[in-house]
Design an enzyme around this catalytic site. Structure first.
Site, mmCIF file in Angstrom:
data_model
loop_
_atom_site.group_PDB
_atom_site.id
_atom_site.type_symbol
_atom_site.label_atom_id
_atom_site.label_comp_id
_atom_site.label_asym_id
_atom_site.label_seq_id
_atom_site.Cartn_x
_atom_site.Cartn_y
_atom_site.Cartn_z
ATOM 1 C CD GLU A 186 24.259 54.366 27.020
ATOM 2 O OE1 GLU A 186 24.994 55.013 26.265
ATOM 3 O OE2 GLU A 186 24.578 54.068 28.187
ATOM 4 C CD GLU A 205 25.617 49.985 29.196
ATOM 5 O OE1 GLU A 205 26.432 50.922 29.301
ATOM 6 O OE2 GLU A 205 25.120 49.635 28.115
HETATM 7 O O1 AHR Z 1 29.803 50.118 28.699
HETATM 8 C C1 AHR Z 1 30.367 50.980 27.775
HETATM 9 C C2 AHR Z 1 29.342 51.844 27.077
HETATM 10 O O2 AHR Z 1 28.742 52.697 27.981
HETATM 11 C C3 AHR Z 1 28.185 51.121 26.444
HETATM 12 O O3 AHR Z 1 28.476 50.642 25.189
HETATM 13 C C4 AHR Z 1 27.141 52.178 26.363
HETATM 14 O O4 AHR Z 1 25.836 51.658 26.406
HETATM 15 C C5 AHR Z 1 27.472 53.094 27.517
HETATM 16 O O5 AHR Z 1 27.519 54.422 27.143
#
Ligand code: AHR
Length: 500
Positions: free
Chosen positions: A173, A303
């Site tokens: 990110e 994710e």
């Molecule tokens: O999964 C929780 C968080 O969500 C992670 O650390 C991040 O990459 C995303 O914003």
């Protein structure tokens, strides 16, 4: 009546097992307590890893595990997590609750865990606050088999043999918590950092993953790819994957809504947001096609999952939430979408594996429970490494509310190497059952096995009643030649395994 036509002869692509991957971050009670309790714990463990959790994950057939973050990855300095535990540096986990991280779980522990799970390894490097040298030395430490400062250090720390790093993430990110970069700036850093992710084993190269977009940020995808492929283009294998993050947030990021207390309106709103994954993959995929027409770069949805308000009374920074049949449907729908996009989606990691966000497993001290999401992964595991085949639902009704309409049925079908046909089918209706007739093109089933997960839309498991929602054998179908007929209860997922 919905008719599901299956053309088991028309193979559409290979379903990479890694689509069924998981994510574990140094966040709340995911690593500490959820996975790692230390050798001296009273909780039964093998080299510090919880025996109950590891056994359950093996049974679910976890193919790959991503670590150490997430946002944590871009402030993680790997050298703090090696060597004798009592001398390991302590740090503040600024992202997640401001708690002290004692680094007792580090590189050696991660590989020990993956060894016990028998899964592939996905290590996420630090671009946001780390140097190229630090990243390059980590790769050397983990994978170099010879005489070098980092390989020698690994040996001093008790591991003579190098490990296998299957995937390496160059930042996380980086448009946000990983450095607030522009796509052009990150793209240039990616070019530079990935150069030093050295391949010490040409027979088993590390797959390099570039940080991709947040949800529908197509501008990021376009401009990162443009920068990374601009003249002079780095050599082959400079990028094996581009990530995508997408969370189902029912309300908004400030008030996300309860994980367990919701009405039908919210149920359909949530499922509609889960179905949006299809559009995201299609549109990001269309951009990727322009830069990578041969589809050599995988889309790694590393994710995904539901993000609700934390359970009342728990640390807001720990992201601990319950998990209902709604999560099960979100998982079922999403995995069907991934299967159907297996030409581009080569990996996906649900966030997160234990005790954080949409978890497969929850723990409370020595107790452990399997969530509805766990059961979905368990029921879908036969798709791993199978071939996607053509399927189509005729008479798929639209259900929901005026604002949030969804198809009644979501499905995907694959064929395993031994010829078994795997069908996973979801009924998205919160209140109505649906009669289904499933028709195979050629195969006359000689053996059928089926499992079902169903319950009220907000049913969930607790430590007192851990089996309120559980996978059960499903026998309520009629087989007649190439046809199988059954009624799917409201809010249910059924997985068939059909042999000819
Ligand atoms: O999964 C929780 C968080 O969500 C992670 O650390 C991040 O990459 C995303 O914003």
């Amino acid at each position: 009546m919905a008719k599901l036509f299956i053309n088991e002869r028309n193979k559409k692509g290979h379903i990479h097992p890694e689509i069924y991957g998981h994510f574990s971050e140094h966040l709340g009670r995911c690593i500490y307590e959820g996975l790692y309790v230390g050798k001296d714990s009273e909780i039964p463990n093998v080299n510090g890893m919880r025996r109950d959790v590891v056994e359950a994950l093996k049974e679910m057939q976890i193919p790959v595990l991503r670590w150490p973050g997430g946002c944590f990855a871009d402030e993680y300095h790997w050298k703090d997590g090696i060597g004798p535990k009592k001398t390991r540096k302590k740090m503040i986990n600024t992202h997640w609750g401001g708690v002290v991280e004692d680094n007792s779980f580090g590189t050696h522990e991660f590989f020990e865990l993956c060894g016990q799970l028998g899964c592939k390894t996905y290590v996420n490097g630090n671009v946001g606050s780390g140097t190229v040298q630090e990243m390059s030395e980590w790769v050397e430490y983990m994978t170099f088999d010879g005489v070098s400062p980092m390989a020698d250090l690994r040996k001093e720390n008790g591991h003579a043999e190098p490990w296998k790093v299957d995937y390496f993430g160059v930042g996380n990110e980086n448009w946000g918590c990983g450095g607030n970069m522009t796509p052009e700036y990150y793209g240039n850093l990616y070019r530079r950092y990935q150069t030093y992710v050295r391949q010490y084993h040409s027979d088993a190269p590390i797959q390099k993953i570039c940080c991709g977009a947040n949800g529908d940020d197509y501008f990021w995808t376009e401009n990162v790819l443009k920068t990374c492929t601009a003249h002079p283009k780095p050599g082959d294998g400079f990028m094996n994957g581009l990530s995508l993050h997408y969370y189902v947030v029912t309300e908004d990021w400030k008030v996300k809504g309860s994980a367990t207390d919701f009405d039908e309106k919210t149920w359909y709103k949530t499922l509609k947001k889960a179905l949006y994954m299809d559009e995201l993959i299609t549109r990001h995929g269309a951009i990727m096609d322009q830069y990578d027409p041969d589809k050599k770069i995988g889309m790694m949805v590393d994710e995904w999952g539901c993000w609700f308000d934390v359970e009342p009374g728990t640390n807001p920074g720990f992201l601990y939430q319950q998990n209902t049949m709604r999560d099960a449907l979100v998982a079922g729908i999403t995995l069907n979408i991934f299967n159907k996009h297996c030409d581009r989606v080569k990996m996906a990691c649900i966030a997160q594996m234990v005790n954080v966000l949409q978890s497969a497993i929850l723990t409370e001290g020595p107790k452990m429970l399997l969530t509805p999401t766990y059961h979905i992964f368990h029921m879908y595991k036969y798709h791993q490494d199978a071939e996607l085949v053509e399927s189509f639902v005729e008479g798929n009704k639209i259900v929901g509310t005026e604002e949030n309409q969804v198809p009644e049925i979501s499905e995907s079908v694959s064929v395993s190497a031994d010829g078994t046909v795997n069908v996973t089918i979801n009924n998205l209706s919160a209140s109505a059952g649906v009669p289904v007739e499933m028709v195979l093109t050629e195969m006359e089933p000689s053996q059928i096995e089926a499992a079902i997960l169903t319950g009220k839309m907000n049913a969930y498991n607790t430590f007192e009643e851990p089996e309120t929602v559980k996978e059960e054998i499903f026998t309520d179908y009629k087989a007649d030649g190439r046809k199988i007929s059954f009624t799917m209860p409201a809010c249910s997922v059924i997985a068939f395994r059909i042999k000819g």
